[in-house]
Each structure stands twice: as structure tokens, then as C-alpha cells.
Design a protein around this motif. Structure first.
Motif, mmCIF file in Angstrom:
data_model
loop_
_atom_site.group_PDB
_atom_site.id
_atom_site.type_symbol
_atom_site.label_atom_id
_atom_site.label_comp_id
_atom_site.label_asym_id
_atom_site.label_seq_id
_atom_site.Cartn_x
_atom_site.Cartn_y
_atom_site.Cartn_z
ATOM 1 N N GLU A 119 -44.658 17.728 94.911
ATOM 2 C CA GLU A 119 -44.198 18.635 93.663
ATOM 3 C C GLU A 119 -42.762 19.232 94.147
ATOM 4 O OE1 GLU A 119 -46.957 21.554 92.452
ATOM 5 O OE2 GLU A 119 -48.161 20.282 91.443
ATOM 6 N N GLU A 124 -41.183 19.356 89.737
ATOM 7 C CA GLU A 124 -42.152 19.537 88.504
ATOM 8 C C GLU A 124 -43.536 19.842 89.055
ATOM 9 O OE1 GLU A 124 -40.930 19.983 85.820
ATOM 10 O OE2 GLU A 124 -38.994 19.079 85.848
ATOM 11 N N LYS A 125 -44.480 20.493 88.217
ATOM 12 C CA LYS A 125 -45.792 20.803 88.709
ATOM 13 C C LYS A 125 -46.590 19.755 88.131
ATOM 14 C CE LYS A 125 -49.496 24.123 88.270
ATOM 15 N NZ LYS A 125 -50.088 23.695 89.452
ATOM 16 N N LEU A 126 -47.294 18.773 88.834
ATOM 17 C CA LEU A 126 -48.150 17.602 88.353
ATOM 18 C C LEU A 126 -49.496 18.283 87.810
ATOM 19 C CD1 LEU A 126 -47.173 15.080 90.964
ATOM 20 C CD2 LEU A 126 -46.384 15.152 88.401
ATOM 21 N N GLU A 127 -50.090 17.840 87.158
ATOM 22 C CA GLU A 127 -51.540 18.120 86.542
ATOM 23 C C GLU A 127 -52.240 16.805 86.060
ATOM 24 O OE1 GLU A 127 -53.074 20.794 86.237
ATOM 25 O OE2 GLU A 127 -51.477 21.957 87.019
ATOM 26 N N TYR A 136 -46.890 16.313 83.563
ATOM 27 C CA TYR A 136 -46.159 17.586 84.370
ATOM 28 C C TYR A 136 -45.704 18.864 83.326
ATOM 29 C CZ TYR A 136 -41.840 15.454 82.720
ATOM 30 O OH TYR A 136 -40.797 14.847 82.037
ATOM 31 N N GLU A 137 -45.593 19.787 83.877
ATOM 32 C CA GLU A 137 -44.950 20.934 83.142
ATOM 33 C C GLU A 137 -43.457 21.074 83.309
ATOM 34 O OE1 GLU A 137 -46.349 24.992 83.381
ATOM 35 O OE2 GLU A 137 -48.329 24.035 83.830
ATOM 36 N N SER A 138 -42.932 21.071 82.213
ATOM 37 C CA SER A 138 -41.318 21.104 82.162
ATOM 38 C C SER A 138 -40.994 22.252 81.049
ATOM 39 C CB SER A 138 -40.711 19.690 81.848
ATOM 40 O OG SER A 138 -39.393 20.032 81.701
ATOM 41 N N ASN A 142 -46.161 20.303 78.117
ATOM 42 C CA ASN A 142 -46.714 19.582 79.279
ATOM 43 C C ASN A 142 -46.258 17.985 78.594
ATOM 44 O OD1 ASN A 142 -48.612 21.018 80.439
ATOM 45 N ND2 ASN A 142 -49.939 20.986 79.016
ATOM 46 N N GLU A 145 -46.193 11.378 82.310
ATOM 47 C CA GLU A 145 -45.548 11.007 83.383
ATOM 48 C C GLU A 145 -44.785 9.700 82.963
ATOM 49 O OE1 GLU A 145 -47.151 8.004 85.584
ATOM 50 O OE2 GLU A 145 -48.658 7.673 84.012
ATOM 51 N N CYS A 156 -46.794 8.902 91.957
ATOM 52 C CA CYS A 156 -47.912 9.557 91.355
ATOM 53 C C CYS A 156 -49.323 8.464 91.415
ATOM 54 C CB CYS A 156 -47.723 9.766 89.876
ATOM 55 S SG CYS A 156 -46.619 11.309 89.812
#
Length: 170
Positions: A119, A124-127, A136-138, A142, A145, A156
Motif C-alpha cells: 500500500e 492507495e489502501k487496498l480492500e 482501492y480507496e481514492s 471505492n 482495481e 494484486c
């Protein structure tokens, strides 16, 4: 004066023929009896109609009873099917929860552990969703990818594969 003579003549005739007031009362009571007879005839017609309706209802009783019995049988069949459906739904929900608990949750948690390592590099924070979709959060939203470059998507996918392997064999 002719009226007075007629009344006198009527009185005399009445006395000579031994007529009295009883005949007038008999005529009046005869009218009462006729009206009572008419009322009883109406009542009789009403009762005949009610008897006809009751006889029809009685004649269809056995048919209605058999319809009720067949409907009760169908209700029992539908209740049995409904119970099977309810148990099936409950079993499917339990199976889904077991699947999530045994496979999805651990794979998702391992993926997030690996994703935490990259990350910082991607910024970016991956989920991961319950369907193993990576996003990811931007800017508070959400995003898929698919917006990543092919190299970042490959990384990923590698994190996901490592999470699967670790879950399967360790």
C-alpha cells in the motif's frame, strides 16, 4: 224524509227477518280472517323458498365436504414443501456462512496482510469484497482495481494467490 223512511223500513225489515248486529261483526271478522290467510300464504311462500335453499345446500354438502378434504390434503402438501424450502434456505445460509468463515474470511485477511506491504508503494489502501473483488480507496470513493496499471494488477493478483495458497496448505 225519504231517508228517514228508508231507515225505518230497514229497521222493520231487520226486525221481521230477525237480523241483528252479529252479522256485521261476522263480516268484519271474515275480512280479518281473509287478511290473516293472505299473510299466512306469504309466510308459506317464504318458508317454501327457504326449504328449497336448505335442500340445495344439503344436496351439495357431500360435494363441498369432499372439496374441503382435498383442499386440506393440498394444504398439508404445501406446508410440507414449505418446510423443506425453509430448511433448504436455512442450510444454504449456514453453508454460505461456513464458506465465509472457513475460506473467504481467512483469504481476505491474508490478502489484506500482503496488500498492507504494498500500500505504501502504490499510495492507495487496498480492500477485498466477499466476492474476492479487489478495489482501492481514492478520495473517499471505492474504485475498481481495473484502474491500476497491468503491473499493479499483477501484484494484486499475486497477493491474492499467495493468500489462497497459504489458506489451502498452511
Amino acid at each position: 224524509s225519504s231517508l228517514v223512511q228508508l231507515v225505518e223500513k230497514a229497521k222493520t225489515y231487520k226486525e221481521n227477518n230477525k237480523l241483528n248486529e252479529e252479522k256485521v261483526e261476522i263480516i268484519e271478522s271474515l275480512e280479518d280472517i281473509n287478511s290473516e290467510i293472505d299473510k299466512l300464504e306469504e309466510d308459506k311462500l317464504t318458508l317454501v323458498k327457504q326449504i328449497g335453499n336448505d335442500e340445495y345446500t344439503t344436496s351439495t354438502y357431500n360435494e363441498d365436504l369432499s372439496k374441503i378434504e382435498s383442499l386440506e390434503i393440498k394444504i398439508k402438501e404445501y406446508k410440507a414443501k414449505f418446510d423443506i424450502f425453509e430448511k433448504t434456505i436455512e442450510s444454504l445460509k449456514m453453508a454460505e456462512q461456513n464458506l465465509k468463515d472457513k475460506y473467504i474470511g481467512p483469504v481476505k485477511n491474508k490478502f489484506l496482510e500482503y496488500a498492507l506491504l504494498i500500500e505504501n508503494a502504490i499510495g492507495e489502501k487496498l480492500e477485498m469484497s466477499k466476492d474476492f473483488e479487489i478495489y482501492y480507496e481514492s478520495n473517499g470513493q471505492n474504485r475498481s482495481e481495473k484502474h491500476f496499471s497491468s503491473g499493479l494488477r499483477s501484484i494484486c493478483a499475486l497477493c491474492f494467490r499467495l493468500a489462497l495458497l497459504e489458506n489451502m496448505y498452511l
